[in-house]
Design a protein around this motif. Structure first.
Motif, PDB file in Angstrom:
ATOM      1  N   ALA A 125       1.032  -1.290   0.119  1.00  0.00           N
ATOM      2  CA  ALA A 125       0.229   0.082  -0.212  1.00  0.00           C
ATOM      3  C   ALA A 125       0.815   1.375   0.045  1.00  0.00           C
ATOM      4  O   ALA A 125       0.418   2.109  -0.636  1.00  0.00           O
ATOM      5  CB  ALA A 125      -1.145   0.185   1.179  1.00  0.00           C
ATOM      6  N   ALA A 126       1.850   1.350   0.793  1.00  0.00           N
ATOM      7  CA  ALA A 126       2.820   2.460   0.920  1.00  0.00           C
ATOM      8  C   ALA A 126       3.447   2.670  -0.809  1.00  0.00           C
ATOM      9  O   ALA A 126       3.577   3.836  -0.891  1.00  0.00           O
ATOM     10  CB  ALA A 126       4.090   2.057   1.888  1.00  0.00           C
ATOM     11  N   ALA A 127       3.713   1.596  -1.185  1.00  0.00           N
ATOM     12  CA  ALA A 127       4.347   1.634  -2.499  1.00  0.00           C
ATOM     13  C   ALA A 127       3.553   2.212  -3.575  1.00  0.00           C
ATOM     14  O   ALA A 127       3.749   3.153  -4.391  1.00  0.00           O
ATOM     15  CB  ALA A 127       5.148   0.364  -3.012  1.00  0.00           C
ATOM     16  N   GLN A 128       2.071   2.050  -3.415  1.00  0.00           N
ATOM     17  CA  GLN A 128       1.123   2.390  -4.315  1.00  0.00           C
ATOM     18  C   GLN A 128       0.625   3.803  -3.873  1.00  0.00           C
ATOM     19  O   GLN A 128       0.638   4.871  -4.966  1.00  0.00           O
ATOM     20  CB  GLN A 128      -0.288   1.513  -4.036  1.00  0.00           C
ATOM     21  CG  GLN A 128      -1.405   2.063  -4.979  1.00  0.00           C
ATOM     22  CD  GLN A 128      -2.455   1.070  -4.584  1.00  0.00           C
ATOM     23  OE1 GLN A 128      -2.419  -0.015  -4.423  1.00  0.00           O
ATOM     24  NE2 GLN A 128      -3.806   1.679  -4.579  1.00  0.00           N
ATOM     25  N   SER A 129       0.701   4.050  -2.633  1.00  0.00           N
ATOM     26  CA  SER A 129       0.488   5.744  -2.253  1.00  0.00           C
ATOM     27  C   SER A 129       1.647   6.381  -2.857  1.00  0.00           C
ATOM     28  O   SER A 129       1.341   7.411  -3.385  1.00  0.00           O
ATOM     29  CB  SER A 129       0.469   5.940  -0.907  1.00  0.00           C
ATOM     30  OG  SER A 129       0.386   7.080  -0.367  1.00  0.00           O
ATOM     31  N   ASN A 130       2.878   5.988  -2.919  1.00  0.00           N
ATOM     32  CA  ASN A 130       4.055   6.786  -3.524  1.00  0.00           C
ATOM     33  C   ASN A 130       3.977   7.065  -4.602  1.00  0.00           C
ATOM     34  O   ASN A 130       4.278   8.175  -5.320  1.00  0.00           O
ATOM     35  CB  ASN A 130       5.507   5.871  -3.016  1.00  0.00           C
ATOM     36  CG  ASN A 130       6.540   6.975  -3.161  1.00  0.00           C
ATOM     37  OD1 ASN A 130       6.852   8.244  -2.677  1.00  0.00           O
ATOM     38  ND2 ASN A 130       7.169   6.555  -4.302  1.00  0.00           N
ATOM     39  N   GLU A 131       3.655   5.805  -5.473  1.00  0.00           N
ATOM     40  CA  GLU A 131       3.483   6.099  -6.892  1.00  0.00           C
ATOM     41  C   GLU A 131       2.286   7.108  -7.367  1.00  0.00           C
ATOM     42  O   GLU A 131       2.309   7.766  -8.224  1.00  0.00           O
ATOM     43  CB  GLU A 131       3.179   4.712  -7.342  1.00  0.00           C
ATOM     44  CG  GLU A 131       3.299   4.509  -8.933  1.00  0.00           C
ATOM     45  CD  GLU A 131       3.244   3.152  -9.488  1.00  0.00           C
ATOM     46  OE1 GLU A 131       2.889   3.146 -10.712  1.00  0.00           O
ATOM     47  OE2 GLU A 131       3.430   2.217  -8.724  1.00  0.00           O
ATOM     48  N   THR A 132       1.289   6.980  -6.814  1.00  0.00           N
ATOM     49  CA  THR A 132       0.105   7.604  -7.144  1.00  0.00           C
ATOM     50  C   THR A 132       0.030   9.022  -6.400  1.00  0.00           C
ATOM     51  O   THR A 132      -0.716  10.009  -6.825  1.00  0.00           O
ATOM     52  CB  THR A 132      -1.249   6.946  -6.845  1.00  0.00           C
ATOM     53  OG1 THR A 132      -1.293   6.793  -5.256  1.00  0.00           O
ATOM     54  CG2 THR A 132      -1.373   5.475  -7.457  1.00  0.00           C
ATOM     55  N   GLY A 133       0.437   9.307  -5.524  1.00  0.00           N
ATOM     56  CA  GLY A 133       0.411  10.517  -4.693  1.00  0.00           C
ATOM     57  C   GLY A 133      -0.838  10.613  -3.731  1.00  0.00           C
ATOM     58  O   GLY A 133      -1.151  11.522  -3.359  1.00  0.00           O
ATOM     59  N   GLU A 134      -1.653   9.550  -3.737  1.00  0.00           N
ATOM     60  CA  GLU A 134      -2.596   9.399  -3.224  1.00  0.00           C
ATOM     61  C   GLU A 134      -2.830   8.523  -1.883  1.00  0.00           C
ATOM     62  O   GLU A 134      -2.079   7.713  -1.563  1.00  0.00           O
ATOM     63  CB  GLU A 134      -3.715   8.921  -4.160  1.00  0.00           C
ATOM     64  CG  GLU A 134      -4.022   9.921  -5.187  1.00  0.00           C
ATOM     65  CD  GLU A 134      -5.057   9.313  -6.182  1.00  0.00           C
ATOM     66  OE1 GLU A 134      -5.378   8.163  -6.194  1.00  0.00           O
ATOM     67  OE2 GLU A 134      -5.294   9.999  -7.070  1.00  0.00           O
ATOM     68  N   ARG A 135      -3.760   8.870  -1.021  1.00  0.00           N
ATOM     69  CA  ARG A 135      -4.103   8.162   0.099  1.00  0.00           C
ATOM     70  C   ARG A 135      -4.629   6.634  -0.303  1.00  0.00           C
ATOM     71  O   ARG A 135      -5.295   6.661  -1.201  1.00  0.00           O
ATOM     72  CB  ARG A 135      -5.127   8.831   1.177  1.00  0.00           C
ATOM     73  CG  ARG A 135      -5.617   7.728   2.226  1.00  0.00           C
ATOM     74  CD  ARG A 135      -6.457   8.867   3.292  1.00  0.00           C
ATOM     75  NE  ARG A 135      -7.397   8.060   4.107  1.00  0.00           N
ATOM     76  CZ  ARG A 135      -8.654   7.960   3.802  1.00  0.00           C
ATOM     77  NH1 ARG A 135      -9.139   8.658   2.604  1.00  0.00           N
ATOM     78  NH2 ARG A 135      -9.426   7.358   4.637  1.00  0.00           N
ATOM     79  N   VAL A 136      -4.426   5.492   0.488  1.00  0.00           N
ATOM     80  CA  VAL A 136      -4.554   4.203   0.012  1.00  0.00           C
ATOM     81  C   VAL A 136      -5.376   3.644   1.079  1.00  0.00           C
ATOM     82  O   VAL A 136      -5.085   3.782   2.110  1.00  0.00           O
ATOM     83  CB  VAL A 136      -3.544   3.402  -0.362  1.00  0.00           C
ATOM     84  CG1 VAL A 136      -3.797   1.994  -0.642  1.00  0.00           C
ATOM     85  CG2 VAL A 136      -2.808   3.972  -1.679  1.00  0.00           C
ATOM     86  N   LEU A 137      -6.530   2.983   0.797  1.00  0.00           N
ATOM     87  CA  LEU A 137      -7.180   2.172   1.536  1.00  0.00           C
ATOM     88  C   LEU A 137      -6.875   0.840   1.679  1.00  0.00           C
ATOM     89  O   LEU A 137      -6.590   0.216   0.455  1.00  0.00           O
ATOM     90  CB  LEU A 137      -8.944   2.282   1.310  1.00  0.00           C
ATOM     91  CG  LEU A 137      -9.541   3.828   1.200  1.00  0.00           C
ATOM     92  CD1 LEU A 137     -10.940   3.717   0.530  1.00  0.00           C
ATOM     93  CD2 LEU A 137      -9.553   4.470   2.405  1.00  0.00           C
TER      94      LEU A 137
END
Length: 332
Positions: A313-325
């Motif tokens: 989830a952290a990798a995804q948040s960093n890539e998108t610049g968005e909060r991840v559920l």
């Protein structure tokens, strides 16, 4: 006696696990395999045990009961599943898998094989964590509102001997590692706060890469929202000289501060040192106990799972610049 094979010397902790195995009366190191033949042969010579060039041949040996896995992280799935299918018990360096889907596939194979899995999460057996957990469980902090954990070192600080610091160059290989500082050193703040604060609902992450010599993070922060309503701040870095380990718990009735081995509590009185005697066996000891059915491990499948979940989830948040559920990552 558990006859164990060492699978790869890739990880910086591989020698530490070999020493732990040698020091354990219940383990006999009986073989070595390594994806790097030269490195593996050298290690086998040092340990005076056979070296196997072929992993399948090693795993087919009936007198090998378990394996200690220190391969590149992106090899975990293939190596661990092969070991499980050959009925070998598995001890592995964190993280078990880079993605939740790989984690689930690995665990399904292990459960079908009926072998014991242990992932090395050593700080969950350290006395300062155990003292912090006891204070929290006893209710001395009231309702937990904020938790912060920082674990950092200077492994990527350039020196005259190395442009990337004292960490081995392959620790900056995104394909092999699955990431940088967060997935490696940051694993410790992740699994500690998972235990103390409970299930996470969402997160936002900044995984910063400050060097043009590699494409993985070397300085990272994750902001976590827990289902309880508490907030978590997880910090890690390969660029911090002299940074102490810190764990901070803030609640409605008190504050607990851990710095290195010191644990201090403040409620409605002055600061007091928390010095309770608490003990849990190290992960490798727990692995042996679980195999021999002499004790139930305190390190659980949910610890291993949530470590992978937060990392993905952290990798995804960093890539998108968005909060991840987190439930969206878990159910993808």
């Amino acid at each position: 006696m558990l006859n164990a094979a060492l699978l790869s010397r890739w990880h910086v902790h591989a020698d530490d696990y070999a020493q732990q195995a040698k020091a354990n009366d219940g383990i006999n190191i009986s073989a070595v395999w390594d994806e790097d033949l030269e490195r593996g042969k050298k290690w086998a010579d040092e340990l005076d045990v056979p070296f196997y060039e072929d992993l399948d041949e090693l795993l087919s040996q009936s007198d090998i009961d378990g394996v200690i896995v220190d391969t590149p992280t992106n090899m975990h799935k293939d190596v661990i599943m092969k070991a499980a299918k050959n009925k070998k018990h598995i001890f592995t360096e964190k993280v078990l898998a880079i993605t939740v889907s790989d984690y689930q596939e690995i665990v399904a194979t292990i459960e079908e094989a009926g072998v014991v899995l242990m992932v090395s999460l050593p700080k969950l057996t350290d006395d300062y964590y155990l003292r912090a957990q006891k204070v929290l469980d006893d209710g001395a902090l009231g309702k937990l509102t904020t938790i912060r954990c920082r674990f950092a070192h200077n492994g990527a600080v350039p020196s005259k001997n190395s442009a990337t610091g004292w960490l081995p160059a392959h620790f900056f290989d995104k394909v092999q590692c699955g990431g940088g500082a967060l997935i490696d050193l940051g694993a410790h703040p992740i699994y500690l706060t998972n235990r103390l604060a409970g299930p996470a609902r969402s997160l936002s992450a900044m995984l910063q890469s400050t060097s043009d010599q590699y494409d993985v993070d070397d300085n990272s922060v994750v902001l976590v929202e827990y289902e309880s309503g508490a907030i978590g701040i997880l910090e890690t870095s390969f660029l911090s000289s002299g940074s102490p380990f810190q764990l901070e718990l803030y609640g409605t009735e008190g504050t607990l501060l851990v710095e290195e081995q010191s644990v201090r509590l403040k409620t409605d009185t002055d600061w007091v040192d928390v010095t309770d005697t608490v003990y849990e066996p190290m992960p490798m000891e727990q692995w042996v106990h679980a195999i021999n059915k002499t004790a139930e491990p305190s390190l659980k499948a949910e610890d291993f799972y949530h470590l992978t979940l937060i990392n993905q989830a952290a990798a995804q948040s960093n890539e998108t610049g968005e909060r991840v559920l987190l439930d969206k990552v878990a159910n993808n």
